[in-house]
Design an enzyme around this catalytic site. Structure first.
Site, short mmCIF file in Angstrom:
data_model
loop_
_atom_site.label_atom_id
_atom_site.label_comp_id
_atom_site.label_asym_id
_atom_site.label_seq_id
_atom_site.Cartn_x
_atom_site.Cartn_y
_atom_site.Cartn_z
N CYS A 2 49.07 37.04 35.44
CA CYS A 2 50.06 37.93 36.09
C CYS A 2 49.49 38.58 37.36
O CYS A 2 48.28 38.63 37.56
CB CYS A 2 50.54 39.06 35.19
SG CYS A 2 51.24 38.48 33.63
N GLY A 30 51.36 33.90 38.66
CA GLY A 30 52.40 33.79 37.63
C GLY A 30 53.68 33.30 38.24
O GLY A 30 54.12 33.83 39.26
N ASN A 105 48.93 43.92 34.38
CA ASN A 105 48.26 42.63 34.29
C ASN A 105 47.10 42.76 33.31
O ASN A 105 46.22 43.58 33.51
CB ASN A 105 47.73 42.24 35.68
CG ASN A 105 46.82 41.02 35.66
OD1 ASN A 105 46.00 40.86 36.56
ND2 ASN A 105 46.95 40.15 34.69
N GLY A 106 47.14 41.96 32.21
CA GLY A 106 46.04 42.00 31.25
C GLY A 106 46.56 41.90 29.83
O GLY A 106 47.76 41.71 29.61
N TYR A 258 38.66 30.09 39.21
CA TYR A 258 39.93 29.38 39.16
C TYR A 258 41.14 30.18 39.63
O TYR A 258 41.93 29.69 40.43
CB TYR A 258 40.16 28.93 37.70
CG TYR A 258 41.51 28.33 37.39
CD1 TYR A 258 41.87 27.08 37.88
CD2 TYR A 258 42.43 29.02 36.62
CE1 TYR A 258 43.12 26.53 37.59
CE2 TYR A 258 43.67 28.46 36.32
CZ TYR A 258 44.01 27.23 36.80
OH TYR A 258 45.23 26.69 36.52
N SER A 299 42.40 24.68 43.29
CA SER A 299 41.34 25.63 42.92
C SER A 299 39.95 25.04 43.04
O SER A 299 38.97 25.78 43.19
CB SER A 299 41.58 26.17 41.51
OG SER A 299 41.89 25.11 40.65
N ASP A 361 36.32 19.38 39.51
CA ASP A 361 37.35 20.28 38.98
C ASP A 361 36.68 21.60 38.61
O ASP A 361 35.46 21.68 38.46
CB ASP A 361 38.06 19.66 37.76
CG ASP A 361 39.47 20.23 37.59
OD1 ASP A 361 39.85 21.17 38.32
OD2 ASP A 361 40.20 19.73 36.72
N ASP A 362 37.51 22.64 38.48
CA ASP A 362 36.94 23.97 38.21
C ASP A 362 36.55 24.15 36.75
O ASP A 362 35.59 24.83 36.43
CB ASP A 362 37.93 25.07 38.64
CG ASP A 362 39.31 24.81 38.10
OD1 ASP A 362 39.53 25.04 36.91
OD2 ASP A 362 40.17 24.34 38.87
N CYS A 398 40.29 33.49 25.27
CA CYS A 398 40.24 34.77 25.99
C CYS A 398 41.22 35.76 25.36
O CYS A 398 42.34 35.40 25.04
CB CYS A 398 40.63 34.55 27.45
SG CYS A 398 40.73 36.10 28.38
N CYS A 448 32.30 39.26 32.73
CA CYS A 448 32.56 38.71 31.40
C CYS A 448 32.44 37.18 31.49
O CYS A 448 33.04 36.57 32.38
CB CYS A 448 33.97 39.09 30.96
SG CYS A 448 34.50 38.26 29.43
N CYS A 451 34.43 33.36 27.51
CA CYS A 451 35.04 32.08 27.13
C CYS A 451 34.00 30.95 27.18
O CYS A 451 34.26 29.86 26.65
CB CYS A 451 36.27 31.76 27.97
SG CYS A 451 36.05 31.99 29.70
S1 SF4 Z 1 35.58 35.37 31.44
FE1 SF4 Z 1 36.84 34.25 29.97
S2 SF4 Z 1 36.97 35.61 28.17
FE2 SF4 Z 1 36.26 36.88 29.87
S3 SF4 Z 1 38.11 37.78 30.75
FE3 SF4 Z 1 37.72 35.88 31.88
S4 SF4 Z 1 38.87 34.26 30.87
FE4 SF4 Z 1 38.76 36.02 29.48
#
Ligand code: SF4
Length: 461
Positions: A2, A30, A105-106, A258, A299, A361-362, A398, A448, A451
Site C-alpha cells: 500500500c 498498490g 500502510n502496514g 523490490y 524492479s 531478478d530481485d 512477512c 528487518c 523473510c
Molecule cells: S524484510 Fe521481509 S519480513 Fe521484514 S518487513 Fe520486509 S518483507 Fe516483511
C-alpha cells in the site's frame, strides 16, 4: 504493501488534487483500489473505487472531494478481501457525522487482541482491515475517554504492535504517524506553506516540495490551519540495541530490493544505489563468459545494471513488460498471477537466439513466474540461462505489510537451490548471500531481514 498520502493546503488549492498526484506516483505500491478523503472543516467527503488512481479520479471526482486537507491510499491487499469495504481511507462516523478518516500502510500483529478489546467496549468494525483498527482506536480514546488525539496516538503506539505509516484527518486537522520501528517508508515535505506526507520520496518530488525529510519512527505530526508541530512517542529509547543506546529500527529490506521506486530515497539512501550495489555483489560470485545481462523488468533493472557494469558484460532489455498488467507478486490469487505473467512479459523476437544469457531478478517467492520466464527465454533460442537473484532465498512469511504467501508456498522451503534450479529449467542459479545483502545498505542493523532469516523483530500473536 500500500501507499499513503496526505496534504494540507493553506493557499486555497485543492488538497485532493495534490493527494491524487502523490497516489499516482505511488501506484506501484498498490493497484487494487484507491481512495481520497478530505475535510471541509465541519465534515469529511470521500470517494473510493476499485482499480487505478487515474481512472478513479477524473476532474469531477477530485472536485467532489476537494477540501483544505486530504488523505489518500492505494491498496495492495494483505488482510481483508478485494472489496470496496476494505478500501481506504476509512471514514469513521460519530454522532457529529463523518469527522474522522484514516489511511495506513502496514500490518498489525496483535490485531485480534486489540479488536476484541475494542469490541468489548462497544466499538463496531465495518471491515477487518488494520487501518480501520488504528482509526477506531484513536476515535474511541478521544471521543469516549476524552483523550487528546495526540495522546490517543501515543497510547496506540504503546499498545498496537506492528507496521504502520498512517495519515489521519480529524475535523479540520491532519495528523501523520509512523510505527516505532519504521518498517514502512514515510516522507514529510514542505511545499511553500503547505505540508505533504507520502510513503515514498518520489511522490514528494512530484509535489515540488522545498524541504523534505523522513518521518521518524514513533513521530507524530500535527498540522492545523494555524501551524504544524512534531512530537515523539517517547524521548527515551523504547527498545535498546546491543549498546543500550538507540531505539531499535527495523526498516523493511524488501522495500530496497523490490517494492520502492528506484528514484525514491528512503531509510537515508537512494534505492537505485542499493540495487546497483546488490548487482555488483552478485557479479563478484561469477567467473564465466556470457553474452548479455537481462533484467526481469522493472524492479531488477538497477540490479542488472550493477551486475553488467561490474562484469563488463553488455546490459540489454530482452524482456518487454506490459506496464498495464501490474505487478504479478501483488496480484491477489494464483490464477490471476498465472495469467498476468503471460500477458505481462514478452521476449524480443530474435534477441535471445544463440546467446548465453544472465537473467537477473530481485527475488524468488513461489518460483512460478521465473519458471515461466526462463522457459520463455529458452524457447526464444537462448543457449544458456544463468539466473542470479538479488536477495537470499525467501523462507519466511512477512507479518509487517508484505503479502508473502504461507511458508509452505515459498519454494525455498520445499526445495534446495539445486532442486529450484532444475525446477525452473535454468543452467545455473545463485542467490545473494544474506551478509552481502546487508553490506549493500549503510546501516544494516536498522533493517528487518526476517523473510530471509526468520529473525522477526515483533512476534506474531
Ligand atoms: S524484510 Fe521481509 S519480513 Fe521484514 S518487513 Fe520486509 S518483507 Fe516483511
Amino acid at each position: 504493501m500500500c501507499g499513503i498520502a496526505g496534504y494540507f493546503s493553506r493557499n486555497g488549492s485543492w488538497a485532493s488534487a495534490q493527494v491524487m498526484l502523490a497516489l499516482y506516483a505511488q501506484q506501484h505500491r498498490g493497484q487494487e483500489s484507491c481512495g481520497i478523503a478530505s475535510t471541509r472543516g465541519t465534515h469529511l467527503v470521500a470517494h473510493k473505487a476499485m482499480g487505478y488512481v487515474k481512472e478513479a479520479f477524473p476532474e469531477e471526482k477530485l472536485k467532489a472531494v476537494s477540501g483544505t486537507a486530504s488523505i489518500g491510499h492505494v491498496r495492495y491487499p494483505t488482510r481483508g478481501s478485494s472489496a470496496l469495504e476494505n478500501t481506504q481511507p476509512y471514514i469513521i462516523e460519530t454522532l457529529s457525522g463523518p469527522i474522522y478518516a484514516i489511511a495506513s500502510n502496514g500490518d498489525i500483529v496483535n490485531y485480534d487482541e486489540i479488536a476484541d478489546e475494542l469490541r468489548v467496549k462497544g466499538v463496531h468494525f465495518a471491515s477487518n482491515n488494520d487501518g480501520e483498527l488504528l482509526g477506531r482506536f484513536i476515535v474511541y480514546y478521544h471521543e469516549r475517554e476524552g483523550m487528546e488525539i495526540t495522546d490517543a496516538i501515543r497510547l496506540l503506539m504503546k499498545r498496537i504492535k506492528g507496521a504502520y505509516s498512517a495519515v489521519f484527518l480529524a475535523k479540520e486537522n491532519l495528523y501523520a504517524f509512523r510505527d516505532l520501528m519504521g518498517f514502512r517508508p514515510m516522507m514529510l515535505g514542505k511545499v511553500g506553506d503547505d505540508i505533504a506526507i507520502t510513503s515514498e520520496s518520489c511522490a514528494i518530488d512530484i509535489l515540488r516540495a522545498d524541504e523534505t525529510r523522513e518521518v521518524n519512527p514513533g513521530e507524530i505530526i500535527v498540522v492545523t490551519p494555524k501551524n504544524e508541530y512534531f512530537l515523539q512517542y517517547n524521548d527515551k529509547p523504547l527498545l535498546a540495541d546491543a549498546n543500550g543506546k538507540h531505539q531499535v529500527r527495523r526498516h523493511c529490506i524488501f522495500e530496497m530490493i523490490y517494492f520502492a521506486r528506484p528514484d525514491s530515497c528512503q531509510f537515508d539512501e537512494y534505492v537505485y544505489g542499493v540495487r546497483n550495489r546488490i548487482g555488483a555483489r552478485l557479479a563478484s560470485y561469477d567467473d564465466f563468459e556470457a553474452d548479455v545481462v537481462v533484467p526481469v523488468p522493472d524492479s531488477a533493472n538497477f540490479i542488472a545494471l550493477g551486475y553488467a557494469n561490474a562484469k563488463r558484460i553488455p546490459f540489454d532489455m530482452g524482456l518487454i513488460r506490459n506496464h498495464y498488467v501490474g505487478r504479478t507478486f501483488i496480484k491477489p490469487d494464483q490464477y490471476v498471477r498465472d495469467e498476468s505473467v503471460r500477458q505481462k512479459f514478452n521476449p524480443l523476437r530474435d534477441f535471445f537466439a544463440g546467446k548465453r544469457v544472465v537473467v537477473i531478478d530481485d527475488s524468488i517467492v513461489r518460483g512460478t513466474t521465473i519458471r515461466k520466464l526462463v522457459r520463455m527465454i529458452k524457447g526464444a533460442g537462448a543457449t544458456e540461462v544463468h539466473l542470479r537473484i538479488g536477495s537470499p532465498p525467501v523462507k519466511y512469511s512477512c507479518y509487517y505489510g508484505i503479502d508473502t504467501p504461507t511458508r509452505e508456498e515459498l519454494i525455498a522451503n520445499r526445495m534446495d537451490d539445486d532442486e529450484i534450479c532444475e525446477y525452473i529449467c535454468a543452467d545455473s542459479l545463485k542467490y545473494l548471500d544474506r551478509a552481502d545483502l546487508a553490506s549493500c545498505v549503510a546501516r544494516p542493523e536498522d533493517f528487518c531481514f526476517a523473510c530471509f532469516d526468520g529473525n522477526y523483530p515483533l512476534p506474531k500473536d
